[in-house]
Design an enzyme around this catalytic site. Sequence first.
Site, PDB file in Angstrom:
ATOM      1  N   CYS A   1      -0.344   0.957   6.600  1.00  0.00           N
ATOM      2  CA  CYS A   1      -1.071   1.974   7.349  1.00  0.00           C
ATOM      3  C   CYS A   1      -2.207   2.515   6.491  1.00  0.00           C
ATOM      4  O   CYS A   1      -2.304   2.239   5.305  1.00  0.00           O
ATOM      5  CB  CYS A   1      -0.141   3.078   7.836  1.00  0.00           C
ATOM      6  SG  CYS A   1       0.707   3.906   6.505  1.00  0.00           S
ATOM      7  N   CYS A   2      -3.067   3.247   7.165  1.00  0.00           N
ATOM      8  CA  CYS A   2      -4.274   3.813   6.550  1.00  0.00           C
ATOM      9  C   CYS A   2      -3.893   4.687   5.353  1.00  0.00           C
ATOM     10  O   CYS A   2      -2.976   5.474   5.492  1.00  0.00           O
ATOM     11  CB  CYS A   2      -4.970   4.646   7.628  1.00  0.00           C
ATOM     12  SG  CYS A   2      -6.616   5.156   7.193  1.00  0.00           S
ATOM     13  N   PRO A   3      -4.499   4.667   4.189  1.00  0.00           N
ATOM     14  CA  PRO A   3      -5.695   3.894   3.854  1.00  0.00           C
ATOM     15  C   PRO A   3      -5.405   2.535   3.191  1.00  0.00           C
ATOM     16  O   PRO A   3      -6.341   1.855   2.772  1.00  0.00           O
ATOM     17  CB  PRO A   3      -6.401   4.805   2.844  1.00  0.00           C
ATOM     18  CG  PRO A   3      -5.267   5.393   2.057  1.00  0.00           C
ATOM     19  CD  PRO A   3      -4.116   5.535   3.041  1.00  0.00           C
TER      20      PRO A   3
END
Lengths: 294, 82
Positions: free
Chosen positions: B16-18
């Site tokens: 998932c981000c980042p």
Amino acid sequence: MALDFHELKKGGFIKQQGRDLFLMRLRAIGGHLTSRDLENIARIAAKYGRGEVHLTTRQGVEIPGVRLEQYQELIAEVKALNLLPGACGPRVRSIVACPGKEICPNGVIDTRAIAGELDRAFFGRDIPVKFKMAVAGCYNACTKPMENDVGLQGVVYPELVAGRCSLCGLCQSICPGGAIKIMNDRVSMDRKKCHGDGACIASCPNNAWVTATTGFVVYVGGKMGRNPQLGYKMFEFVPENDVVPLINSIIVVYEEKRKGQERLADVIRRLGPEVFRELIPYSGREEVAAGGGN
Amino acid sequence: MAEIKATKRLDITGDCCPITFVKTKLALEEMQPGEILEVLLTEGEPLSNVSRSLKAEGHKILQVKKIGANIYSLIVARGEEQ
Ligand code: SF4
Ligand code: SF4
């Protein structure tokens, strides 16, 4: 030093718990403070307060623990340092904004610029009750514009330069409204489904999607607190140049129609949002509503 | 559209981000300008954020294909050195 009631009346110096104690509220337009501002705030919080601050929900900075007798000296120092006093009471409060396109990859408008414009045009204006405004740089609405008396949400409407398109398929896959479809090697868009969030413009590898127009969705009549009410999406598309005159008209109509201590939300609830809308002399660009564009 | 052959494949469907973009960026940094990377990622935020960041950093998406229920393949040409 004699107390300057004129200055005190503008607000920002607020009674707090404890005998003879006040807090000094500062504002940060759209949440922006420089390193220099932060150093200066730290210094005056140690000198006049108790070496701490509280961050407000409206991006302000409050310095608690100040005594009334220190007010003149403190406000003089605040001004000399180019810090900005906040507001309290029946006035236009500080303008809240997200970082906008300068910083946030999702941003479609320069929130710092519009927050500054709103601050210059409206901050501190005396009106019958408190009046709050917030700016969000895109459809994500992080600063919750619909919870404010007037809330702006940036939108950008795209147009396609078909000759540049390589049919990579990206825009169709990321369009949040499902507005873009690729069929028979042709990209098409259903403007009614466009959210104006600019994902296609920001991501197209060939710059085939370009900006047709940018502006704001304007929410009117929101408030939180004891009787929360979300603002009405009253204006679908307002270009930046029309924002200040529009908000001005909203305030004028509010002041004419309000009874007693009614907030804008209460006036709109009583009259009905359509009736209130009709009272605002803004012909608008409703034809570009919901991605109307051209 | 004709198949484009990637020289390297990166699966960030579990990230998932980042981390998603950081892994993509690091993979591209090890490649030569013009070389092709295939990135597998999930739809929604990873797809839209990674695509946007790729453009911002000068890389070029050539093809986007849906290859599973919510999984996409991005074919990316590594950009020139900045
Ligand atoms: S409202 Fe949009 S531009 Fe502003 S911080 Fe949120 S995502 Fe970024
Ligand atoms: S993202 Fe750009 S190049 Fe790709 S299909 Fe859409 S318009 Fe064409």
